[in-house]
Design a protein around this motif. Structure first.
Motif, PDB file in Angstrom:
ATOM      1  N   UNK A   1       0.843  -1.197   0.000  1.00  0.00           N
ATOM      2  CA  UNK A   1       0.000   0.000   0.000  1.00  0.00           C
ATOM      3  C   UNK A   1       0.876   1.243   0.000  1.00  0.00           C
ATOM      4  N   UNK A   2       0.472   2.234  -0.796  1.00  0.00           N
ATOM      5  CA  UNK A   2       1.109   3.538  -0.750  1.00  0.00           C
ATOM      6  C   UNK A   2       0.064   4.615  -0.518  1.00  0.00           C
TER       7      UNK A   2
ATOM      8  N   UNK B   1      -2.814   3.909  -3.109  1.00  0.00           N
ATOM      9  CA  UNK B   1      -2.502   2.977  -4.187  1.00  0.00           C
ATOM     10  C   UNK B   1      -2.334   1.578  -3.606  1.00  0.00           C
ATOM     11  N   UNK B   2      -3.067   0.636  -4.163  1.00  0.00           N
ATOM     12  CA  UNK B   2      -2.984  -0.772  -3.760  1.00  0.00           C
ATOM     13  C   UNK B   2      -2.266  -1.499  -4.893  1.00  0.00           C
ATOM     14  N   UNK B   3      -1.047  -1.926  -4.634  1.00  0.00           N
ATOM     15  CA  UNK B   3      -0.188  -2.433  -5.711  1.00  0.00           C
ATOM     16  C   UNK B   3       0.271  -3.863  -5.393  1.00  0.00           C
ATOM     17  N   UNK B   4      -0.062  -4.826  -6.237  1.00  0.00           N
ATOM     18  CA  UNK B   4       0.467  -6.179  -6.061  1.00  0.00           C
ATOM     19  C   UNK B   4       1.906  -6.261  -6.580  1.00  0.00           C
TER      20      UNK B   4
ATOM     21  N   UNK C   1      -4.663  -0.842  -8.090  1.00  0.00           N
ATOM     22  CA  UNK C   1      -5.947  -0.159  -7.972  1.00  0.00           C
ATOM     23  C   UNK C   1      -5.690   1.114  -7.183  1.00  0.00           C
ATOM     24  N   UNK C   2      -6.310   2.210  -7.594  1.00  0.00           N
ATOM     25  CA  UNK C   2      -6.146   3.491  -6.916  1.00  0.00           C
ATOM     26  C   UNK C   2      -7.479   3.964  -6.359  1.00  0.00           C
ATOM     27  N   UNK C   3      -7.471   4.345  -5.090  1.00  0.00           N
ATOM     28  CA  UNK C   3      -8.604   4.991  -4.437  1.00  0.00           C
ATOM     29  C   UNK C   3      -8.202   6.441  -4.178  1.00  0.00           C
ATOM     30  N   UNK C   4      -9.102   7.378  -4.494  1.00  0.00           N
ATOM     31  CA  UNK C   4      -8.708   8.776  -4.395  1.00  0.00           C
ATOM     32  C   UNK C   4      -9.859   9.654  -3.948  1.00  0.00           C
TER      33      UNK C   4
END
Length: 333
Positions: A18-19, A32-35, A70-73
């Motif tokens: 996670x960022x 930002x949820x990054x695998x 996936x990005x949450x904003x």
């Protein structure tokens, strides 16, 4: 045996980082949820006012199988640019679909409305979200704070400051499920007239105050803010699992996970919300047989994690821009 993971965060799922990035002047942020490697992706959208990007590509009958993040904003429609920042940063890192030497990261996203929270939105021709997406994607971690963080930085709920929450569950046979939620609902996470969370029954280890159920509820009003209008609220989530799922199975997990929103917020999926849940499968472990039973268990775990993540997001949020944090009000009266 099912219990919380070591961190009780979505990053307890192998292969997920996670960022987060925030802009204190604007009172907004990005998560930002990054695998580690491209993951099977799916989405289910239930709110009446969604703001999304690349969700059609996740339909089971479409070409895309795996996503690179996936990005949450925050930021309403302006926040969709955060995913452009993540795409640029992932491409710089060489992550994405390689088409004849051209790197094409696949990054679906969803936004929430935090435009009326007192922050300075006079950014002119260049909103801050693309840069926030870059910063979030450059600062990936396994352990992160909850509350006024990332996409939850400028969020609110019906009575209190909203926020970013996360939770996880793991089983003895190695199944991992986690959720992250930016809670910004028009509805309330609290039972009317009480300080008890709707999600109290799913709480683990006092993670949102160990307040428990109310002793008695005399009335059950359903008051919405008088000024509510389309797309001014939203709860957006990502659930992840280490179990290998097909695209259709991942979507079923997203469908089941929406029950977690319904367990944590009342009312939910209103015309004013853009409630959306993404699923990521990092494919580290095979799904148990029969597949339908294994899938049902993962979906149930995902729904519980979503409910807990929402409650944790509000519980950990601090007062900001005149909106009281839940804990600051907890012991009043």
């Amino acid at each position: 045996m099912i219990k919380t993971g070591p961190l009780n965060l979505i990053t307890d799922v192998d292969g997920i980082k996670i960022g987060n990035a925030e802009d204190a002047k604007v009172v907004t942020g990005v998560t930002a949820i990054i695998p580690d490697t491209a993951a099977i992706g799916a989405v289910d959208v239930r709110g009446g006012g969604p703001g999304t990007r690349e969700t059609e590509a996740l339909n089971p009958d479409c070409l895309v199988e795996r996503v690179d993040g996936v990005v949450l904003s925050g930021g309403s429609v302006y926040g969709l640019e955060a995913a452009s920042g993540t795409v640029a940063e992932l491409a710089r890192q060489g992550k994405g679909f390689n088409h004849k030497g051209i790197i094409v990261p696949i990054v679906p996203s969803a936004i929430l409305f935090d435009m009326l929270n007192g922050g300075d939105k006079s950014w002119g021709e260049i909103p801050p979200y693309r840069q926030l997406g870059i910063e979030a994607t450059r600062n990936l971690v396994k352990e992160f704070q909850l509350g006024n963080v990332g996409a939850g930085y400028g969020a609110t709920e019906a009575r209190y400051k909203g926020g970013l929450g996360s939770a996880s569950l793991v089983t003895d046979n190695g199944v991992q499920v986690g959720a992250i939620a930016a809670a910004n609902p028009v509805g309330s996470v609290l039972i009317p007239g009480t300080k008890s969370f709707w999600a109290w029954a799913f709480e683990q280890n006092g993670e949102f105050g160990d307040i428990g159920p109310p002793a008695f509820v005399e009335d059950m009003p359903l008051d919405l803010p008088a000024g509510s209008s389309l797309a001014e609220n939203t709860t957006i989530c990502v659930v992840a699992t280490n179990v290998a799922l097909t695209k259709s199975e991942a979507r079923r997990v997203a469908v089941m996970a929406h029950d977690g929103i319904a367990r944590a917020i009342r009312p939910v999926h209103t015309p004013f919300d853009g409630d959306s849940i993404f699923t990521l499968s990092t494919e580290k472990q095979e799904l148990e047989e029969p597949r339908s039973i294994g899938l049902a268990r993962i979906g149930a775990m995902a729904a519980d994690c979503v409910a807990r993540a929402i409650a944790r997001g509000v519980y950990n949020a601090e007062s900001l821009a005149g909106v009281p944090g839940f804990k600051s009000e907890l012991f009043k009266d």
